[in-house]
Design a protein around this motif. Structure first.
Motif, short mmCIF file in Angstrom:
data_model
loop_
_atom_site.label_atom_id
_atom_site.label_comp_id
_atom_site.label_asym_id
_atom_site.label_seq_id
_atom_site.Cartn_x
_atom_site.Cartn_y
_atom_site.Cartn_z
N PRO A 1 0.81 -1.20 0.00
CA PRO A 1 0.00 0.00 0.00
C PRO A 1 0.86 1.27 0.00
CG PRO A 1 -0.73 -1.54 1.69
CD PRO A 1 0.54 -2.07 1.12
N ALA A 2 0.54 2.18 -0.87
CA ALA A 2 1.23 3.47 -0.94
C ALA A 2 0.64 4.39 0.11
CB ALA A 2 1.06 4.06 -2.33
N ILE A 3 1.30 5.50 0.34
CA ILE A 3 0.78 6.50 1.27
C ILE A 3 -0.37 7.23 0.58
CG2 ILE A 3 1.34 8.56 2.60
CD1 ILE A 3 2.83 6.16 3.63
N THR A 4 -1.52 7.25 1.23
CA THR A 4 -2.70 7.94 0.71
C THR A 4 -2.94 9.17 1.58
OG1 THR A 4 -3.65 5.84 0.05
CG2 THR A 4 -5.15 7.71 0.19
N VAL A 5 -3.11 10.33 0.96
CA VAL A 5 -3.29 11.58 1.69
C VAL A 5 -4.65 12.17 1.37
CG1 VAL A 5 -2.40 13.93 2.00
CG2 VAL A 5 -0.81 12.04 1.65
N LYS A 6 -5.35 12.63 2.40
CA LYS A 6 -6.64 13.29 2.24
C LYS A 6 -6.73 14.46 3.20
CE LYS A 6 -8.95 9.11 0.77
NZ LYS A 6 -10.03 8.19 0.94
N TYR A 7 -7.68 15.35 2.96
CA TYR A 7 -7.87 16.47 3.86
C TYR A 7 -9.32 16.93 3.83
CZ TYR A 7 -7.91 19.80 -0.04
OH TYR A 7 -8.23 20.49 -1.17
N ASP A 8 -9.67 17.72 4.84
CA ASP A 8 -11.00 18.29 4.96
C ASP A 8 -10.86 19.63 5.67
OD1 ASP A 8 -13.74 18.54 4.78
OD2 ASP A 8 -14.18 17.13 6.40
N TYR A 9 -11.82 20.53 5.47
CA TYR A 9 -11.75 21.84 6.10
C TYR A 9 -13.14 22.43 6.24
CZ TYR A 9 -12.23 23.60 1.33
OH TYR A 9 -12.67 23.85 0.06
N ASP A 10 -13.22 23.47 7.06
CA ASP A 10 -14.46 24.21 7.25
C ASP A 10 -14.45 25.39 6.29
OD1 ASP A 10 -16.64 25.67 8.05
OD2 ASP A 10 -16.12 25.67 10.18
N PRO A 11 -15.28 25.37 5.24
CA PRO A 11 -15.25 26.46 4.26
C PRO A 11 -15.78 27.79 4.79
CG PRO A 11 -17.02 24.92 3.75
CD PRO A 11 -16.25 24.34 4.91
N LYS A 12 -16.42 27.78 5.95
CA LYS A 12 -16.96 29.02 6.51
C LYS A 12 -15.91 29.84 7.26
CE LYS A 12 -20.32 26.31 7.99
NZ LYS A 12 -21.14 25.80 9.02
N VAL A 13 -14.76 29.24 7.52
CA VAL A 13 -13.73 29.92 8.29
C VAL A 13 -12.86 30.77 7.36
CG1 VAL A 13 -11.68 29.60 9.73
CG2 VAL A 13 -13.67 28.14 10.06
N ASN A 14 -12.69 32.05 7.73
CA ASN A 14 -11.82 32.95 6.99
C ASN A 14 -10.40 32.76 7.49
OD1 ASN A 14 -10.49 34.99 5.71
ND2 ASN A 14 -11.69 36.65 6.64
N VAL A 15 -9.58 32.11 6.69
CA VAL A 15 -8.22 31.77 7.11
C VAL A 15 -7.31 33.00 7.13
CG1 VAL A 15 -6.54 29.93 6.88
CG2 VAL A 15 -8.65 29.78 5.64
N ARG A 16 -7.72 34.07 6.51
CA ARG A 16 -6.89 35.28 6.46
C ARG A 16 -6.63 35.89 7.83
NH1 ARG A 16 -9.51 37.96 1.06
NH2 ARG A 16 -8.93 36.21 -0.23
#
Length: 190
Positions: free
Chosen positions: A21-36
């Motif tokens: 098995p290779a390394i599998t990468v995933k992500y998730d985030y809250d689109p309502k948060v202003n990262v600025r």
């Protein structure tokens, strides 16, 4: 006939090893948060989830923390040594035993006459699957605003230098999906 069986067995074993098995990468985030609004960070190991003496060892925790620190600095975030940080970056690593089973059906309509036919070979491989999880939280609310994780075999490297590189590459792959620099939103992430 024996030589053909040995060669086919070696082929199957080689194929099975290359199918690790290779390394599998995933992500998730809250689109309502202003990262600025975020510019500073503090990195913490999740002490409760890093309880495993091998996978959650101080050595592996340092590897992950160093790679996270490099990645965040390269994106324009600043580490906080005194005072409050905007982001709290918590990470943990866990593992579980897995089994991979592969069947190599060697039957062919052409093999019966000349070679006498070959059977169905089933191979099993036990391995340890590791997971690295990075949770980025808003320090004010303690809510997770971004999460990235990688799954695969990290502890399979024999040499310490190879393990260091495996952890660095894994964390870099996870953080590749984090916004490029403080002041940008998720739309700017590559």
């Amino acid at each position: 006939m024996k030589l053909k069986g040995i060669i086919s067995s070696l082929f199957v074993v080689g194929t099975l090893a290359s199918c690790a098995p290779a390394i599998t990468v995933k992500y998730d985030y809250d689109p309502k948060v202003n990262v600025r609004q975020f510019a500073t960070y503090r990195i913490e190991a999740d002490r409760q989830r890093n309880a495993d003496p091998i996978v959650g060892s101080n050595l592996n925790q340092r590897r992950i923390a160093d790679a996270l620190d490099q990645s965040l600095k390269s994106r324009g975030y600043k580490p906080v040594t005194q005072g409050e940080a905007d982001l709290i970056v918590r990470f943990f690593m866990d593992s579980k035993d897995k089994q991979q089973i592969q069947s190599n059906n060697m039957y062919s309509p052409y093999s019966w006459g000349w070679y006498g036919g070959m059977g169905n070979n089933v191979y099993s491989r036990q391995y340890e699957e590791n997971r690295v999880v990075v949770n980025v939280s808003d320090a004010r609310t303690n809510d997770i605003i971004w999460q990235g994780w990688a799954t695969g075999q990290l502890n399979s490297r024999n040499k310490e230098r190879d393990r260091d590189q495996a952890f660095r590459e894994t964390v870099t792959s996870i953080m590749k999906n984090f916004p490029e620099s403080a002041g940008q939103d998720y739309g700017a992430a590559r």
